[in-house]
Write a protein that holds these residues in place. Structure first.
Motif, PDB file in Angstrom:
ATOM      1  N   GLY B 300       1.106  -0.890   0.312  1.00 57.59           N
ATOM      2  CA  GLY B 300      -0.174  -0.138   0.150  1.00 57.59           C
ATOM      3  C   GLY B 300       0.823   0.944   0.004  1.00 57.59           C
ATOM      4  N   ARG B 301       1.498   1.194   0.789  1.00 58.76           N
ATOM      5  CA  ARG B 301       2.773   2.962   0.880  1.00 58.76           C
ATOM      6  C   ARG B 301       3.749   2.738  -0.842  1.00 58.76           C
ATOM      7  NH1 ARG B 301       7.147   3.066   5.399  1.00 58.76           N
ATOM      8  NH2 ARG B 301       7.643   5.046   5.211  1.00 58.76           N
ATOM      9  N   ALA B 302       3.770   1.557  -1.452  1.00 55.19           N
ATOM     10  CA  ALA B 302       4.395   1.848  -2.848  1.00 55.19           C
ATOM     11  C   ALA B 302       3.130   2.910  -3.836  1.00 55.19           C
ATOM     12  CB  ALA B 302       4.502   0.360  -3.356  1.00 55.19           C
ATOM     13  N   GLY B 303       1.979   1.897  -3.270  1.00 50.13           N
ATOM     14  CA  GLY B 303       0.661   2.459  -4.129  1.00 50.13           C
ATOM     15  C   GLY B 303       0.632   4.540  -3.636  1.00 50.13           C
ATOM     16  N   MET B 304       0.595   3.998  -2.945  1.00 55.00           N
ATOM     17  CA  MET B 304       0.239   6.033  -2.159  1.00 55.00           C
ATOM     18  C   MET B 304       1.620   6.633  -3.141  1.00 55.00           C
ATOM     19  SD  MET B 304      -1.488   8.057  -0.703  1.00 55.00           S
ATOM     20  CE  MET B 304      -2.706   7.860   0.258  1.00 55.00           C
ATOM     21  N   ALA B 305       3.010   5.837  -2.497  1.00 54.54           N
ATOM     22  CA  ALA B 305       4.424   6.828  -3.711  1.00 54.54           C
ATOM     23  C   ALA B 305       3.796   7.245  -4.724  1.00 54.54           C
ATOM     24  CB  ALA B 305       5.659   5.716  -3.271  1.00 54.54           C
ATOM     25  N   MET B 306       3.514   5.815  -5.329  1.00 53.66           N
ATOM     26  CA  MET B 306       2.972   6.546  -6.661  1.00 53.66           C
ATOM     27  C   MET B 306       1.930   7.384  -7.161  1.00 53.66           C
ATOM     28  SD  MET B 306       1.280   3.882  -9.431  1.00 53.66           S
ATOM     29  CE  MET B 306       2.627   3.331 -10.920  1.00 53.66           C
ATOM     30  N   ALA B 307       1.628   6.965  -6.269  1.00 52.57           N
ATOM     31  CA  ALA B 307       0.411   8.170  -6.484  1.00 52.57           C
ATOM     32  C   ALA B 307       0.567  10.337  -6.232  1.00 52.57           C
ATOM     33  CB  ALA B 307      -1.196   8.444  -5.509  1.00 52.57           C
ATOM     34  N   VAL B 308       0.504   9.633  -5.015  1.00 50.67           N
ATOM     35  CA  VAL B 308       1.917  10.891  -4.767  1.00 50.67           C
ATOM     36  C   VAL B 308       2.457  11.459  -5.560  1.00 50.67           C
ATOM     37  CG1 VAL B 308       1.474  11.312  -2.300  1.00 50.67           C
ATOM     38  CG2 VAL B 308       3.021  10.074  -3.261  1.00 50.67           C
ATOM     39  N   THR B 309       3.103  10.614  -6.493  1.00 49.16           N
ATOM     40  CA  THR B 309       4.762  11.338  -7.407  1.00 49.16           C
ATOM     41  C   THR B 309       3.494  11.621  -8.510  1.00 49.16           C
ATOM     42  OG1 THR B 309       5.709   9.630  -6.755  1.00 49.16           O
ATOM     43  CG2 THR B 309       6.457   9.840  -8.668  1.00 49.16           C
ATOM     44  N   ALA B 314       2.567  16.832 -11.674  1.00 49.58           N
ATOM     45  CA  ALA B 314       2.366  17.286 -12.637  1.00 49.58           C
ATOM     46  C   ALA B 314       1.681  19.390 -11.898  1.00 49.58           C
ATOM     47  CB  ALA B 314       0.528  16.659 -12.458  1.00 49.58           C
ATOM     48  N   ALA B 315       1.493  18.811 -10.400  1.00 49.02           N
ATOM     49  CA  ALA B 315       1.195  20.354  -9.769  1.00 49.02           C
ATOM     50  C   ALA B 315       2.614  21.162 -10.102  1.00 49.02           C
ATOM     51  CB  ALA B 315       1.308  20.726  -8.608  1.00 49.02           C
ATOM     52  N   ALA B 316       3.467  20.521 -10.220  1.00 47.32           N
ATOM     53  CA  ALA B 316       5.350  21.375 -10.378  1.00 47.32           C
ATOM     54  C   ALA B 316       5.163  21.908 -12.018  1.00 47.32           C
ATOM     55  CB  ALA B 316       6.340  20.066 -10.314  1.00 47.32           C
ATOM     56  N   ALA B 317       4.985  20.882 -12.856  1.00 48.00           N
ATOM     57  CA  ALA B 317       5.080  21.059 -14.278  1.00 48.00           C
ATOM     58  C   ALA B 317       3.867  22.446 -14.222  1.00 48.00           C
ATOM     59  CB  ALA B 317       4.842  19.958 -14.698  1.00 48.00           C
ATOM     60  N   GLY B 352       6.684   8.267   0.261  1.00 52.69           N
ATOM     61  CA  GLY B 352       6.180   7.109   1.013  1.00 52.69           C
ATOM     62  C   GLY B 352       6.067   8.038   2.560  1.00 52.69           C
ATOM     63  N   PHE B 353       6.106   9.350   2.789  1.00 51.23           N
ATOM     64  CA  PHE B 353       5.139   9.672   4.205  1.00 51.23           C
ATOM     65  C   PHE B 353       3.863  10.799   4.057  1.00 51.23           C
ATOM     66  CE2 PHE B 353       9.761   9.049   3.932  1.00 51.23           C
ATOM     67  CZ  PHE B 353       9.977   8.612   5.543  1.00 51.23           C
ATOM     68  N   VAL B 354       3.873  10.837   2.918  1.00 50.92           N
ATOM     69  CA  VAL B 354       2.722  12.419   2.922  1.00 50.92           C
ATOM     70  C   VAL B 354       1.583  11.402   2.176  1.00 50.92           C
ATOM     71  CG1 VAL B 354       4.244  13.960   3.109  1.00 50.92           C
ATOM     72  CG2 VAL B 354       3.455  13.789   1.123  1.00 50.92           C
ATOM     73  N   GLY B 355       0.378  12.491   2.244  1.00 50.38           N
ATOM     74  CA  GLY B 355      -0.776  12.068   1.356  1.00 50.38           C
ATOM     75  C   GLY B 355      -0.815  12.847   0.067  1.00 50.38           C
ATOM     76  N   PRO B 356      -1.728  13.089  -1.128  1.00 48.60           N
ATOM     77  CA  PRO B 356      -1.868  13.415  -1.913  1.00 48.60           C
ATOM     78  C   PRO B 356      -2.194  14.936  -2.235  1.00 48.60           C
ATOM     79  CG  PRO B 356      -4.102  11.832  -1.575  1.00 48.60           C
ATOM     80  CD  PRO B 356      -2.700  11.662  -0.625  1.00 48.60           C
ATOM     81  N   ALA B 357      -2.715  15.522  -0.676  1.00 49.19           N
ATOM     82  CA  ALA B 357      -2.926  16.715  -0.866  1.00 49.19           C
ATOM     83  C   ALA B 357      -1.409  17.495  -0.618  1.00 49.19           C
ATOM     84  CB  ALA B 357      -4.055  17.602   0.453  1.00 49.19           C
ATOM     85  N   PRO B 358      -0.890  17.148   0.284  1.00 49.55           N
ATOM     86  CA  PRO B 358       0.815  17.653   0.754  1.00 49.55           C
ATOM     87  C   PRO B 358       0.849  18.143  -1.003  1.00 49.55           C
ATOM     88  CG  PRO B 358       0.108  16.377   2.187  1.00 49.55           C
ATOM     89  CD  PRO B 358      -1.286  16.199   1.203  1.00 49.55           C
ATOM     90  N   ALA B 359       0.734  16.740  -1.204  1.00 49.37           N
ATOM     91  CA  ALA B 359       1.992  16.383  -2.733  1.00 49.37           C
ATOM     92  C   ALA B 359       1.604  17.508  -3.557  1.00 49.37           C
ATOM     93  CB  ALA B 359       0.822  15.224  -3.578  1.00 49.37           C
ATOM     94  N   VAL B 360       0.449  17.533  -4.406  1.00 50.77           N
ATOM     95  CA  VAL B 360       0.323  19.121  -4.790  1.00 50.77           C
ATOM     96  C   VAL B 360       0.546  20.579  -3.925  1.00 50.77           C
ATOM     97  CG1 VAL B 360      -1.993  20.733  -5.325  1.00 50.77           C
ATOM     98  CG2 VAL B 360      -2.322  18.451  -5.449  1.00 50.77           C
ATOM     99  N   ILE B 361       0.891  21.234  -2.316  1.00 52.07           N
ATOM    100  CA  ILE B 361       1.357  21.740  -2.779  1.00 52.07           C
ATOM    101  C   ILE B 361       2.857  21.842  -2.807  1.00 52.07           C
ATOM    102  CG2 ILE B 361       2.186  23.027  -0.458  1.00 52.07           C
ATOM    103  CD1 ILE B 361      -0.571  22.143   0.844  1.00 52.07           C
ATOM    104  N   ILE B 362       3.930  20.622  -2.377  1.00 47.89           N
ATOM    105  CA  ILE B 362       5.357  19.997  -2.391  1.00 47.89           C
ATOM    106  C   ILE B 362       5.886  20.819  -3.935  1.00 47.89           C
ATOM    107  CG2 ILE B 362       6.653  18.815  -2.393  1.00 47.89           C
ATOM    108  CD1 ILE B 362       6.063  17.685  -0.206  1.00 47.89           C
ATOM    109  N   GLY B 363       4.398  20.147  -4.972  1.00 48.28           N
ATOM    110  CA  GLY B 363       4.668  20.086  -6.236  1.00 48.28           C
ATOM    111  C   GLY B 363       4.685  21.993  -6.906  1.00 48.28           C
ATOM    112  N   ILE B 364       3.599  22.632  -5.926  1.00 46.21           N
ATOM    113  CA  ILE B 364       3.534  23.607  -6.724  1.00 46.21           C
ATOM    114  C   ILE B 364       4.783  24.814  -5.953  1.00 46.21           C
ATOM    115  CG2 ILE B 364       2.082  25.809  -6.267  1.00 46.21           C
ATOM    116  CD1 ILE B 364      -0.471  24.475  -6.115  1.00 46.21           C
TER     117      ILE B 364
END
Lengths: 112, 471
Positions: B300-309, B314-317, B352-364
């Motif tokens: 499951g952690r691999a799955g979450m890592a893939m999702a946030v990646t 996309a957010a950073a691009a 492997g440590f964060v969920g989707p919402a922080p991923a958007v912020i990290i990307g931006i």
């Protein structure tokens, strides 16, 4: 005889070829060239580094014609290459001393 | 010359300013922080550590186990991830960089990635894996796996060796997976010194750097006995070990080498952004192996890592593209591709440590900050980081490492993040990486010379160094 040299927009080449064929031109030499006129160049930006591209790509055509045909050819080029915007190009007309067909050694009007 | 060297050094000093303060504080190492270390698959050891009284102690070194303990799903995913991460370097990074240089240097640039792949593979077999991923001391692994000695599978006895960092996959797979990380890290540095380093000097630099800089830092952060791992530094897939490390080495190399001839006066536009976009796309796809593979398991952690990646990239691009659109009036292909890479870099430590919402912020944040680093910061300071290895990888890596400290979710990872502890990882890597890279480069410069001659640089490295060219 005249040598007509025209600098035109690359995308107008096919229109010009058709127009000069229609008035009876038998051959043309085409070269990709770069240069600047009043159109000037443009700016490219790569990761913040700006490069001014001063030379714009153009196509140069060269046509040798007998004197009687020269005005028709010039008119054909002018009409077919015109967009009405800056950068349509220019036509230069030179007196042509001799033309020689290499295969047969024919000269001047016969060689055109 | 001195001023161009000094100004970036001052910035480096500022970047690491926070470190001494953190050192003074000296966060005590606790067993819980040791269990939180972010080495790929370290979480497999955590339950055992927590339950130490009842169960046997968690393994701390590679060991022989029954082949029935191997999980085929985990193994299949890690085999796949290994191939994906190798693809990031060849041809991904090679094309990404190759498209950005001038046409006369494209083969030399592709060659750097390919040659580094070969050289680091041999070094990894020789001693690299052992130094990075066996226990040894807190600062360097032992030599027990030199020449991959002892790594084996016994068909008739049904025994197989596994790494203590990934207990359900063959150690061979773990070693090759980690090898692909060891390959891409030095290959990334090449972006900073593109167009001007001798091939011989590059081979020596990459070899020494791999053993003297990469292996120790990988050991510190990822091997559970490494001193930064014990401290609790979180780096899921290599934001610190790979990206800050490669980026700061890139800064050192462009400072030691100096600018390309004609830099700032002559036009040096990328010769083929089609290659660059293909390269960036291969990096993106390969990064699923990089980040989701760092789970060490198909879980499951691999799955979450893939999702946030995917989301952070996309957010950073988009954020780089829009930033450029606003500031420079046009959204560029190079911009959106660079932004994607910046996002991939920044989400790496966090994946492997964060969920989707922080991923958007990290990307931006990564998209905008790296855009500013690659454009304004670089021109303000005057170093010639040709393809922005520092601006994208080091700066993006720092953004990711610090935001990992902010956003790490205990629910997802079992680990609490701390910006202060993250600063330890960032600061240590910046200082150690810069100083060691600088020294290695200086020694090479004083012995065989680092830089090609003026004529060679003008002619182009393809013909001058390799006797080949593209038309």
């Amino acid at each position: 005889m005249k040598l007509i040299t025209a600098i035109i927009k690359p995308f107008k080449l096919d229109d010009v070829r058709k127009a000069i064929s229609d008035v009876g031109v038998q051959g043309v030499t085409v070269t990709d060239v770069r240069g600047f006129g009043r159109q000037r160049g443009h700016t490219e930006i790569y990761r913040g580094a700006e490069y001014a591209v001063e030379f714009v790509p153009k196509v140069k055509i060269e046509i040798a014609v007998v004197d009687t045909l020269a005005d028709q050819v010039i008119e054909a080029i002018t009409n077919s290459a015109k967009t009405g915007k800056v950068g349509d190009g220019k036509i230069f007309v030179f007196d042509l001393a001799h033309v020689i067909r290499i295969r047969t050694n024919e000269r001047d009007a016969q060689a055109i | 010359m001195m001023t161009t060297l000094l100004r970036p050094l001052i910035v480096l000093g500022l970047l690491t300013l926070a470190v001494p303060a953190v050192w003074a504080e000296d966060t005590p190492a606790t067993t819980s922080s040791a269990a939180q270390t972010s080495a790929p698959a370290a979480d497999t050891a955590a339950p055992a550590a927590a339950d130490a009284a009842a169960a046997p102690a968690a393994p701390t070194e590679p060991q022989l186990i029954g082949t029935d303990k191997i999980n085929s799903g985990d193994t299949a995913w890690m085999l796949t991830s290994t191939a994906l991460v190798l693809m990031m370097t060849i041809p991904g990074l090679a094309l990404f960089y190759g498209g950005m240089v001038r046409k006369k240097n494209v083969l030399a640039t592709l060659m750097q990635s390919f040659a580094v792949t070969c050289v680091v593979t041999i070094l990894w077999w020789l001693i690299g894996y052992s130094w990075a991923f066996t226990p040894g001391s807190a600062y360097l692994g032992g030599a027990t796996r030199a020449l991959l000695n002892g790594m084996t599978i016994m068909k008739d006895a049904n025994k197989i060796t596994v790494s203590h960092l990934a207990l359900t996959i063959p150690e061979t797979v773990y070693a090759m997976f980690q090898l692909t990380f060891a390959i891409i890290t030095p290959a990334l540095i090449a972006g900073a010194f593109a167009d001007r380093m001798k091939f011989s000097a590059m081979l020596i630099f990459m070899s020494v750097w791999s053993l003297v800089v990469y292996c120790p830092i990988a050991h510190w952060v990822w091997e559970p006995s490494g001193w930064l791992a014990v401290k609790g530094v979180l780096d899921y897939a290599g934001g610190t070990v790979v990206h800050i490390n490669a980026g700061i080495a890139g800064l050192a190399s462009c400072l030691v080498l100096g600018k390309r001839m004609g830099y700032g006066r002559e036009a040096m536009p990328p010769h083929n952004l089609t290659l660059t976009l293909i390269g960036a796309s291969l990096l993106w796809v390969g990064w699923f192996g990089f980040n989701a593979g760092s789970a060490g398991a198909a879980d499951g952690r691999a799955g979450m890592a893939m999702a946030v990646t995917q989301i952070a990239t996309a957010a950073a691009a988009l954020s780089w593209m829009f930033a450029e659109w606003v500031v420079k009036s046009k959204p560029s292909v190079l911009g959106i591709a660079s932004g994607a890479v910046a996002g991939l870099v920044a989400i790496t430590p966090a994946s492997g440590f964060v969920g989707p919402a922080p991923a958007v912020i990290i990307g931006i944040v990564a998209g905008v900050v790296c855009f500013l680093a690659a454009t304004s910061l670089k021109s303000a300071l005057g170093y010639d980081d040709s393809l922005d290895a520092f601006g994208v990888h080091c700066i993006g890596g720092i953004v990711g490492a610090l935001l990992t400290g902010v956003f790490a979710s205990k629910e997802i990872s079992g680990a609490d993040g701390s910006v202060i502890i993250q600063l330890w990882g960032v600061g240590t890597t910046l200082i150690y990486g810069f100083v060691m890279s600088f020294l290695i480069l200086k020694v090479i410069d004083m012995t065989i010379g680092l830089r090609v001659t003026e004529e060679q640089e003008r002619e182009g490295l393809d013909l001058a160094l390799h006797g080949e060219r593209v038309e």
